[in-house]
Scaffold this active site. Structure first.
Site, PDB file in Angstrom:
ATOM      1  N   ASP A   1       0.589  -1.183  -0.146  1.00  0.00           N
ATOM      2  CA  ASP A   1      -0.062  -0.111  -0.305  1.00  0.00           C
ATOM      3  C   ASP A   1       0.912   1.019  -0.016  1.00  0.00           C
ATOM      4  O   ASP A   1       2.143   0.857  -0.289  1.00  0.00           O
ATOM      5  CB  ASP A   1      -0.793  -0.040   1.634  1.00  0.00           C
TER       6      ASP A   1
ATOM      7  N   ASP B   1       1.574   4.824   2.103  1.00  0.00           N
ATOM      8  CA  ASP B   1       1.127   5.769   3.344  1.00  0.00           C
ATOM      9  C   ASP B   1       1.216   6.901   3.352  1.00  0.00           C
ATOM     10  O   ASP B   1       2.543   6.761   3.266  1.00  0.00           O
ATOM     11  CB  ASP B   1       2.093   4.567   5.117  1.00  0.00           C
TER      12      ASP B   1
ATOM     13  N   ASP C   1      -3.336   4.272   3.010  1.00  0.00           N
ATOM     14  CA  ASP C   1      -4.017   4.910   3.678  1.00  0.00           C
ATOM     15  C   ASP C   1      -3.248   6.472   4.569  1.00  0.00           C
ATOM     16  O   ASP C   1      -2.262   6.152   3.432  1.00  0.00           O
ATOM     17  CB  ASP C   1      -3.279   3.695   5.428  1.00  0.00           C
TER      18      ASP C   1
HETATM   19  P1  DGT Z   1       4.371  -2.353   3.043  1.00  0.00           P
HETATM   20  O1  DGT Z   1       3.260  -1.090   2.777  1.00  0.00           O
HETATM   21  O2  DGT Z   1       4.040  -3.907   2.475  1.00  0.00           O
HETATM   22  O3  DGT Z   1       5.355  -1.652   1.970  1.00  0.00           O
HETATM   23  O4  DGT Z   1       5.273  -1.908   4.227  1.00  0.00           O
HETATM   24  P2  DGT Z   1       4.920  -0.960   5.043  1.00  0.00           P
HETATM   25  O5  DGT Z   1       6.180  -1.386   6.550  1.00  0.00           O
HETATM   26  O6  DGT Z   1       4.841   0.735   4.041  1.00  0.00           O
HETATM   27  O7  DGT Z   1       3.929  -1.599   6.196  1.00  0.00           O
HETATM   28  P3  DGT Z   1       2.171  -1.345   6.688  1.00  0.00           P
HETATM   29  O8  DGT Z   1       1.340  -0.532   5.201  1.00  0.00           O
HETATM   30  O9  DGT Z   1       1.755  -2.079   6.932  1.00  0.00           O
HETATM   31  O10 DGT Z   1       2.482  -0.249   7.597  1.00  0.00           O
HETATM   32  C1  DGT Z   1       3.161   0.833   7.719  1.00  0.00           C
HETATM   33  C2  DGT Z   1       4.055   1.043   9.356  1.00  0.00           C
HETATM   34  O11 DGT Z   1       2.800   1.567   9.923  1.00  0.00           O
HETATM   35  C3  DGT Z   1       4.251   0.154   9.348  1.00  0.00           C
HETATM   36  O12 DGT Z   1       5.384  -0.173   9.108  1.00  0.00           O
HETATM   37  C4  DGT Z   1       3.843   0.252  11.327  1.00  0.00           C
HETATM   38  C5  DGT Z   1       2.828   1.119  10.912  1.00  0.00           C
HETATM   39  N1  DGT Z   1       1.588   0.759  11.203  1.00  0.00           N
HETATM   40  C6  DGT Z   1       0.807  -0.573  10.177  1.00  0.00           C
HETATM   41  N2  DGT Z   1      -0.051  -1.580  11.254  1.00  0.00           N
HETATM   42  C7  DGT Z   1      -0.142  -0.820  12.846  1.00  0.00           C
HETATM   43  C8  DGT Z   1      -0.568  -1.400  13.669  1.00  0.00           C
HETATM   44  O13 DGT Z   1      -1.357  -2.405  13.125  1.00  0.00           O
HETATM   45  N3  DGT Z   1       0.130  -1.329  14.504  1.00  0.00           N
HETATM   46  C9  DGT Z   1       0.909  -0.149  15.324  1.00  0.00           C
HETATM   47  N4  DGT Z   1       1.057   0.007  16.242  1.00  0.00           N
HETATM   48  N5  DGT Z   1       1.697   0.573  13.773  1.00  0.00           N
HETATM   49  C10 DGT Z   1       1.436  -0.178  12.607  1.00  0.00           C
HETATM   50 MG    MG Z   2       2.459   0.460   3.951  1.00  0.00          MG
END
Ligand code: DGT
Ligand code: MG
Length: 371
Positions: free
Chosen positions: A205, A207, A295
């Site tokens: 996604d 963010d 998001d």
């Molecule tokens: P991606 O989108 O799969 O390439 O990887 P990220 O690192 O962007 O992961 P993502 O989009 O799920 O979430 C972005 C950041 O937001 C993640 O590294 C920590 C925070 N975050 C997401 N979901 C949660 C949650 O359920 N609880 C908390 N405390 N933080 C979260």
């Molecule tokens: Mg993400």
């Protein structure tokens, strides 16, 4: 007087926030195996072993070298007996039999398939599996199942949103959100966060953090942005959560609990013409657009640094920041605030560097947080 066994000099910290982890993973063969083991335990609701494998994977991701024998892993933290056995198997045979067995397990495969749908978590996947459902068509044809709005969109846009988002697509979405935000509040602050801020080439996604320099003015920003995207005809799905932020509350112990700021989980329509170099696949090219998960989170500006640090990830980096704060500093950290339990006071911050400094940690750049 002298100890006979020399103290091993461990240069790798047990905390991800004291390691620098870029997107270059020299130990992918091992970390992929650990991630399967972690996921399998997560799907079986076994949090302890799940986190242990995630920590082991994270330590290996930080190494600037490839593990080539078992001896070199002896000085590394967070590698338990089980992890060592998996490494040994891979070193000997090129793969782990235990991991192969999980990957060919029907229950694991089906739960992975179900949880790959936007809005379907491990609990729902388990419920469907227990009812004997084994495919998407089984689920969609089952009379007693009522999908919520999120799951309906998840199935509707499954093909598009299960395909990775590229950096060029994230950039294009940034332009769209920037235009929307600025039309409402010209001096608004918009920041790309999550995996793309860490320098990843692809994500599941995109963010963003949106706020205003004037405290309190951010309160209606997100709903106005949503209205505008709707008017533009590009809002395919929206779940808006109003703020429940209470500044008198102490930071939460639980990482898994989401923060309390206003936020929305969106699916947006991205046109081929908006992306430099065009969309990725032939099918999307023909259609001229793709659906993307986005998001947005909107903290008050005085919480911006905590939100930025909390949403930049990785998840393992975040978990360890909080664990480090609690265990090593008697402090509580979450996406809203930092609290010093010894001094019984909140510690303010306007930048991420302020937070690292409060914690007595060396600053780690976003692209070094791919723990
Ligand atoms: P991606 O989108 O799969 O390439 O990887 P990220 O690192 O962007 O992961 P993502 O989009 O799920 O979430 C972005 C950041 O937001 C993640 O590294 C920590 C925070 N975050 C997401 N979901 C949660 C949650 O359920 N609880 C908390 N405390 N933080 C979260
Ligand atoms: Mg993400």
């Amino acid at each position: 007087l002298f100890s006979t066994t020399p103290t091993p000099v461990s240069t790798v910290s047990q905390y991800a926030c004291q390691r620098r982890t870029t997107t270059k993973n020299n130990n992918k063969i091992f970390t992929d195996a650990f991630e399967v083991l972690a996921e399998s335990h997560e799907l079986n609701d076994m949090e302890g072993p799940c986190l242990a494998f995630r920590r082991a994977a994270s330590v290996l991701k930080s190494l600037p070298w490839t593990v080539q024998n078992l001896r070199v892993t002896e000085d590394l933290p967070c590698l338990g007996e089980h992890s060592m056995c998996v490494i040994e198997e891979i070193l000997q045979h090129g793969h782990s039999f235990e991991v192969e067995k999980i990957l060919s397990d029907e229950r694991y495969q089906i739960l992975k398939l179900f949880t790959s749908v936007f809005g379907v978590g491990p609990k729902t996947a388990e419920k469907w599996y227990r009812r004997g459902l084994r495919s998407f068509s089984d689920v969609l044809a089952e009379p007693g199942i009522r999908l919520n709005r999120m799951q309906q969109s998840g199935f509707l846009h499954y093909g598009d949103i299960s395909r990775a988002v590229s950096k060029a697509e994230a950039q294009a979405l940034g332009n769209i959100i920037d235009e929307a935000v600025r039309a409402i509040t010209p001096d608004a602050i918009l920041t790309l966060t999550g995996g793309f801020r860490r320098g990843k080439d692809f994500g599941h996604d995109v963010d963003f953090i949106v706020t205003t320099p004037q405290l309190g003015k951010e309160e209606r920003l997100l709903t106005s942005v949503i209205d505008r995207l709707k008017q533009q005809g590009i809002l395919l799905y929206c779940e808006y959560q109003a703020s429940t932020f209470d500044e008198s509350k102490l930071p939460s112990h639980r990482f898994e609990a989401m923060d309390h700021f206003a936020k929305c989980f969106l699916i947006l329509r991205l046109e081929d013409s908006q992306v430099e170099g065009g969309l990725q696949t032939a099918e999307e090219d023909r259609r001229g657009w793709r659906a993307v998960r986005v998001d947005l989170v909107s903290p008050p500006v005085d919480r911006y640094a905590f939100t930025l640090l909390g949403w930049s990830g990785s998840r393992q980096f975040e978990r360890d920041l909080r664990r480090f704060a609690r265990m090593e500093r008697r402090m509580l950290l979450d996406n809203h605030a930092l609290y010093d339990k010894t001094k019984k006071e909140f510690l303010a911050a306007t930048t991420e560097k302020d937070i690292f400094a409060h914690l007595g940690l060396e600053y780690i750049e976003p692209w070094q947080r791919n723990a």
